[in-house]
Design a protein around this motif. Sequence first.
Motif, short mmCIF file in Angstrom:
data_model
loop_
_atom_site.label_atom_id
_atom_site.label_comp_id
_atom_site.label_asym_id
_atom_site.label_seq_id
_atom_site.Cartn_x
_atom_site.Cartn_y
_atom_site.Cartn_z
N TYR A 26 79.63 53.38 26.20
CA TYR A 26 78.72 54.25 25.44
C TYR A 26 79.46 55.13 24.42
CZ TYR A 26 75.22 53.57 29.26
OH TYR A 26 74.35 53.06 30.18
N VAL A 61 82.53 60.07 31.12
CA VAL A 61 82.11 61.34 31.75
C VAL A 61 83.01 61.67 32.95
CG1 VAL A 61 79.74 61.53 30.93
CG2 VAL A 61 80.25 60.02 32.86
N CYS A 86 78.40 64.16 33.77
CA CYS A 86 77.16 63.41 34.02
C CYS A 86 76.24 64.25 34.92
CB CYS A 86 77.50 62.09 34.70
SG CYS A 86 76.06 61.24 35.39
N PRO A 87 75.03 64.59 34.45
CA PRO A 87 74.15 65.42 35.28
C PRO A 87 73.75 64.73 36.58
CG PRO A 87 73.22 65.11 33.06
CD PRO A 87 74.47 64.28 33.13
N MET A 88 73.66 63.40 36.56
CA MET A 88 73.27 62.72 37.80
C MET A 88 74.32 62.95 38.90
SD MET A 88 73.07 58.79 38.88
CE MET A 88 71.94 58.09 37.70
N ASN A 114 78.72 57.29 40.19
CA ASN A 114 78.25 58.49 39.45
C ASN A 114 78.03 59.64 40.43
OD1 ASN A 114 77.72 56.16 37.86
ND2 ASN A 114 76.30 57.29 36.59
N CYS A 173 68.87 59.41 36.17
CA CYS A 173 69.57 59.63 34.90
C CYS A 173 68.53 59.99 33.85
CB CYS A 173 70.29 58.34 34.50
SG CYS A 173 70.70 58.30 32.74
N TYR A 174 68.70 61.14 33.20
CA TYR A 174 67.68 61.58 32.24
C TYR A 174 67.57 60.63 31.04
CZ TYR A 174 71.18 63.39 28.91
OH TYR A 174 72.21 63.49 28.00
N VAL A 175 68.65 59.91 30.74
CA VAL A 175 68.62 58.99 29.58
C VAL A 175 67.78 57.74 29.94
CG1 VAL A 175 70.01 57.62 27.98
CG2 VAL A 175 70.90 59.79 28.87
N HIS A 176 68.08 57.15 31.08
CA HIS A 176 67.36 55.93 31.46
C HIS A 176 65.92 56.20 31.89
CE1 HIS A 176 71.49 54.48 31.27
NE2 HIS A 176 70.93 53.31 30.98
N GLU A 201 69.40 51.73 36.12
CA GLU A 201 69.00 53.15 36.20
C GLU A 201 67.60 53.36 35.60
OE1 GLU A 201 72.04 55.60 34.46
OE2 GLU A 201 73.56 54.89 35.84
N CYS A 261 73.05 59.62 25.46
CA CYS A 261 73.64 60.46 26.50
C CYS A 261 74.52 61.51 25.81
CB CYS A 261 74.47 59.62 27.47
SG CYS A 261 75.33 60.63 28.69
N MET A 264 78.17 61.82 27.11
CA MET A 264 79.11 60.78 26.66
C MET A 264 79.55 61.03 25.22
SD MET A 264 79.92 58.10 28.58
CE MET A 264 79.50 57.40 30.18
FE1 SF4 Z 1 75.14 60.03 33.48
FE2 SF4 Z 1 72.94 58.91 32.49
FE3 SF4 Z 1 74.87 59.71 30.84
FE4 SF4 Z 1 75.20 57.56 32.44
S1 SF4 Z 1 73.76 57.79 30.74
S2 SF4 Z 1 76.66 59.19 32.09
S3 SF4 Z 1 74.09 58.23 34.28
S4 SF4 Z 1 73.60 61.01 32.16
#
Ligand code: SF4
Length: 310
Positions: A26, A61, A86-88, A114, A173-176, A201, A261, A264
């Motif tokens: 990413y 991350v 990574c928030p997750m 993660n 994961c807030y992105v997925h 995710e 993200c 990232m």
């Molecule tokens: Fe974490 Fe989601 Fe970013 Fe992957 S895409 S690093 S799971 S926040």
Amino acid sequence: MDIAELNRRIAELKERRGAAILAHNYQRPEIQLIADYIGDSLDLARYSAKVDADLILLCGVNFMAETAALLNPDKTVLIPDPRARCPMAAQLPASAVREARKKHPQAAVVLYVNTLAEAKAEADIACTSANAPQVVDGLDEEKILFGPDRNLAWFTQRRTDKTIVPIPENGHCYVHKMFTPADIALLKEKYPDGEVIVHPECDPEVQQLATHICSTSQMLLRARASPAKRFIIGTEVGMLERLRRENPDKEFMPALNSAICEQMKKHTLQKVYLALRDRKNEVHVPPKLADRARGAIERMLELSGRATRD
Ligand code: SF4
Ligand code: 13P
């Protein structure tokens, strides 16, 4: 400083410091282009376990850099921007794993990579999006506490006969989470010949509309091998850079342009240069914790290496 000059200085510093640059799929394209190695979480763990360098600069991350540090206690591991967290990974503290174990004493604990080192120290084994069902199937226990990503838990449940209990209830994961079935359906209507590939995710309703559900590096393998010419990609948009670069004769469409993200993307070429120049932002895992957390990663590498060779 322009990009050419930054690239020149980074190459010089890499040489002088005996450094290797590892980047996740990413990362910004200019970082991917100077990396010695690009990959998904499993690739990065495998590569950092064998890399011959005195210093590792991990462009990804925090949990990826921690994994590299766990596997290389005698090397220096740097991260260009320490705010890339990574928030997750923060959704499952070690105390929550201990509590879940008390409730389910017969279960094995499988934690997604993660996670923070403190949670991995409580796990029996780690897994990634590339090997979760393999890891679960390789265990003797019938019940598996699995976290923190609930959607990866769902994906894994569909591929094994074990009983998967997600911990915590709603890890994500807030992105997925941004992808909806309507995003995919709209693109499928517009491009009926497009092959849909999404990350595990993503929500189950999104996964159900995909032809392939896989890790980011597995997306590359699939795109290369597939007879399709068009692909609809359900993951962080940085992934499309590499897909396009390595498959110039194929067309890749993001399922959602805004799936970015932020963590990232905290790394920039300038920060890569400064981290190498000043040897700053070292990733430390306290040795006692590292000794406990390392086992989960090593067991995963052992099990998933074996399964790949079989
Ligand atoms: Fe974490 Fe989601 Fe970013 Fe992957 S895409 S690093 S799971 S926040
Ligand atoms: P991969 O291991 O599939 O690259 O996934 C990492 C990740 O953070 C996805 O959001």
